[in-house]
Design an enzyme around this catalytic site. Sequence first.
Site, PDB file in Angstrom:
ATOM      1  N   ASN A   1       0.709  -1.130  -0.139  1.00 62.45           N
ATOM      2  CA  ASN A   1      -0.171  -0.066   0.025  1.00 62.45           C
ATOM      3  C   ASN A   1       0.893   1.313   0.084  1.00 62.45           C
ATOM      4  O   ASN A   1       1.484   1.861   1.072  1.00 62.45           O
ATOM      5  CB  ASN A   1      -0.937   0.082   1.299  1.00 62.45           C
ATOM      6  CG  ASN A   1      -1.893   1.182   1.185  1.00 62.45           C
ATOM      7  OD1 ASN A   1      -1.979   1.967   0.507  1.00 62.45           O
ATOM      8  ND2 ASN A   1      -2.294   1.363   2.472  1.00 62.45           N
TER       9      ASN A   1
ATOM     10  N   LYS B   1       0.005   4.294  -0.479  1.00 58.87           N
ATOM     11  CA  LYS B   1      -0.470   5.459   0.068  1.00 58.87           C
ATOM     12  C   LYS B   1      -0.519   6.515  -0.873  1.00 58.87           C
ATOM     13  O   LYS B   1      -0.286   6.502  -2.166  1.00 58.87           O
ATOM     14  CB  LYS B   1      -0.183   5.670   1.602  1.00 58.87           C
ATOM     15  CG  LYS B   1      -0.394   4.322   2.330  1.00 58.87           C
ATOM     16  CD  LYS B   1      -0.366   4.946   3.895  1.00 58.87           C
ATOM     17  CE  LYS B   1      -0.391   3.375   4.735  1.00 58.87           C
ATOM     18  NZ  LYS B   1      -0.470   3.483   6.200  1.00 58.87           N
TER      19      LYS B   1
ATOM     20  N   HIS C   1     -10.127   1.542   4.242  1.00 58.12           N
ATOM     21  CA  HIS C   1      -8.820   1.549   5.083  1.00 58.12           C
ATOM     22  C   HIS C   1      -8.815   2.555   6.149  1.00 58.12           C
ATOM     23  O   HIS C   1      -9.721   3.422   6.074  1.00 58.12           O
ATOM     24  CB  HIS C   1      -7.741   2.317   4.003  1.00 58.12           C
ATOM     25  CG  HIS C   1      -6.298   1.973   4.644  1.00 58.12           C
ATOM     26  ND1 HIS C   1      -5.760   3.212   5.491  1.00 58.12           N
ATOM     27  CD2 HIS C   1      -5.283   1.052   4.583  1.00 58.12           C
ATOM     28  CE1 HIS C   1      -4.674   2.777   6.182  1.00 58.12           C
ATOM     29  NE2 HIS C   1      -4.269   1.580   5.398  1.00 58.12           N
TER      30      HIS C   1
ATOM     31  N   GLU D   1      -7.114   4.686   7.035  1.00 55.31           N
ATOM     32  CA  GLU D   1      -6.949   6.287   6.721  1.00 55.31           C
ATOM     33  C   GLU D   1      -8.239   7.100   6.154  1.00 55.31           C
ATOM     34  O   GLU D   1      -8.555   8.148   6.530  1.00 55.31           O
ATOM     35  CB  GLU D   1      -5.720   6.333   6.258  1.00 55.31           C
ATOM     36  CG  GLU D   1      -4.419   6.319   7.188  1.00 55.31           C
ATOM     37  CD  GLU D   1      -3.295   5.675   6.506  1.00 55.31           C
ATOM     38  OE1 GLU D   1      -3.039   5.535   5.498  1.00 55.31           O
ATOM     39  OE2 GLU D   1      -2.430   5.285   7.278  1.00 55.31           O
TER      40      GLU D   1
ATOM     41  N   GLU E   1      -6.171  -4.468  10.393  1.00 58.51           N
ATOM     42  CA  GLU E   1      -5.035  -3.646  10.585  1.00 58.51           C
ATOM     43  C   GLU E   1      -5.617  -2.782  11.773  1.00 58.51           C
ATOM     44  O   GLU E   1      -6.329  -1.917  11.777  1.00 58.51           O
ATOM     45  CB  GLU E   1      -5.060  -2.812   9.612  1.00 58.51           C
ATOM     46  CG  GLU E   1      -4.413  -3.328   8.201  1.00 58.51           C
ATOM     47  CD  GLU E   1      -3.856  -2.097   7.303  1.00 58.51           C
ATOM     48  OE1 GLU E   1      -2.739  -2.297   7.144  1.00 58.51           O
ATOM     49  OE2 GLU E   1      -4.816  -1.251   7.015  1.00 58.51           O
TER      50      GLU E   1
ATOM     51  N   GLY F   1       1.313   2.575  11.035  1.00 61.00           N
ATOM     52  CA  GLY F   1       2.308   3.812  11.082  1.00 61.00           C
ATOM     53  C   GLY F   1       3.176   3.913  12.380  1.00 61.00           C
ATOM     54  O   GLY F   1       3.519   5.199  12.653  1.00 61.00           O
TER      55      GLY F   1
ATOM     56  N   SER G   1       2.575  -1.929  10.624  1.00 60.00           N
ATOM     57  CA  SER G   1       4.009  -1.954  11.006  1.00 60.00           C
ATOM     58  C   SER G   1       4.520  -3.286  10.651  1.00 60.00           C
ATOM     59  O   SER G   1       5.423  -3.680  11.520  1.00 60.00           O
ATOM     60  CB  SER G   1       4.267  -1.481  12.684  1.00 60.00           C
ATOM     61  OG  SER G   1       3.992  -0.260  12.755  1.00 60.00           O
TER      62      SER G   1
HETATM   63  P1  PGA Z   1       2.310   0.575   7.794  1.00 62.85           P
HETATM   64  O1  PGA Z   1       0.942   0.881   7.163  1.00 62.85           O
HETATM   65  O2  PGA Z   1       3.154  -0.558   7.513  1.00 62.85           O
HETATM   66  O3  PGA Z   1       2.989   1.726   7.519  1.00 62.85           O
HETATM   67  O4  PGA Z   1       2.144   0.469   9.252  1.00 62.85           O
HETATM   68  C1  PGA Z   1      -0.141  -0.098   7.017  1.00 62.85           C
HETATM   69  C2  PGA Z   1      -1.268   0.160   6.149  1.00 62.85           C
HETATM   70  O5  PGA Z   1      -1.762   1.368   6.738  1.00 62.85           O
HETATM   71  O6  PGA Z   1      -1.790  -0.241   5.313  1.00 62.85           O
END
Ligand code: PGA
Length: 249
Positions: free
Chosen positions: A8, A10, A95, A97, A165, A171, A209
């Site tokens: 991903n 983003k 997601h 976010e 998640e 993050g 993460s």
């Molecule tokens: P991250 O994000 O691996 O940076 O923690 C995962 C995600 O939001 O899909």
Amino acid sequence: MKSLVVANWKMNPQTFREAKQLFEATRRAAESVRSVSLVVAPPALYLRELKRAYKGRKISLAAQNAHAAGSGAYTGELSLTQVQDAGASYVLIGHAERRAAGEGNDDVRKKVAAALSTRLAPILCVGEATRSPRGEHFLYVAEQLQAGFADVLPGKANRVIVAYEPVWAIGTQKSMTPADMHEMAIFIRKTVQGKGHNGLAIKILYGGSIDERNAHDMIERGDVNGLLVGRASTEAKKFADLLEALHES
Ligand code: PGA
């Protein structure tokens, strides 16, 4: 069974030139790793060109979001058919976010059902913001799953991939333990089963993460079919190391 790894990206990288470089590095790293099916979710703007530039079959593409409506007056949105036409085979739905930006369970419900009427495979993202010793996070995840599967017709549920998640692990430096993931995976299957689908057939991904240090362990012991990777997927070397770590599994 191959693991499904979803990269991903983003809102990265900032130019198509960099996106091509990252994709090329990812392609090279993925080539020797037979135990992984790779999906790259770039900004939608890059989908068509990446699809055209890539002749191999190893990597599939995903959209990070799409609108539930078929077409119409939705300024700034993309339809599921449009992202599919641009080359996506998967679409992330709900997601964390996007949920933080206002997307609710009801939007997610509509998007999952709409995706199933295309050829796209929906990746339904769920996960709690915090954990409580009393286990309230299970109820929260159950609610998200119930909404996500509410309009899924029997027989179509096994096309839905569930990405768990936990928001507190996205993050950050703090991934969940494989043992806790195993417990959550059982819960997810049970909840989906409770909606009248075959819970055991559901593919589950873990995200939050994940990097080259913990990816292998999560696949081995977390009872998951794959991983959803954010930051580590946008650093070519880190992602190559991650795929290499899975190669050994
Ligand atoms: P991250 O994000 O691996 O940076 O923690 C995962 C995600 O939001 O899909």
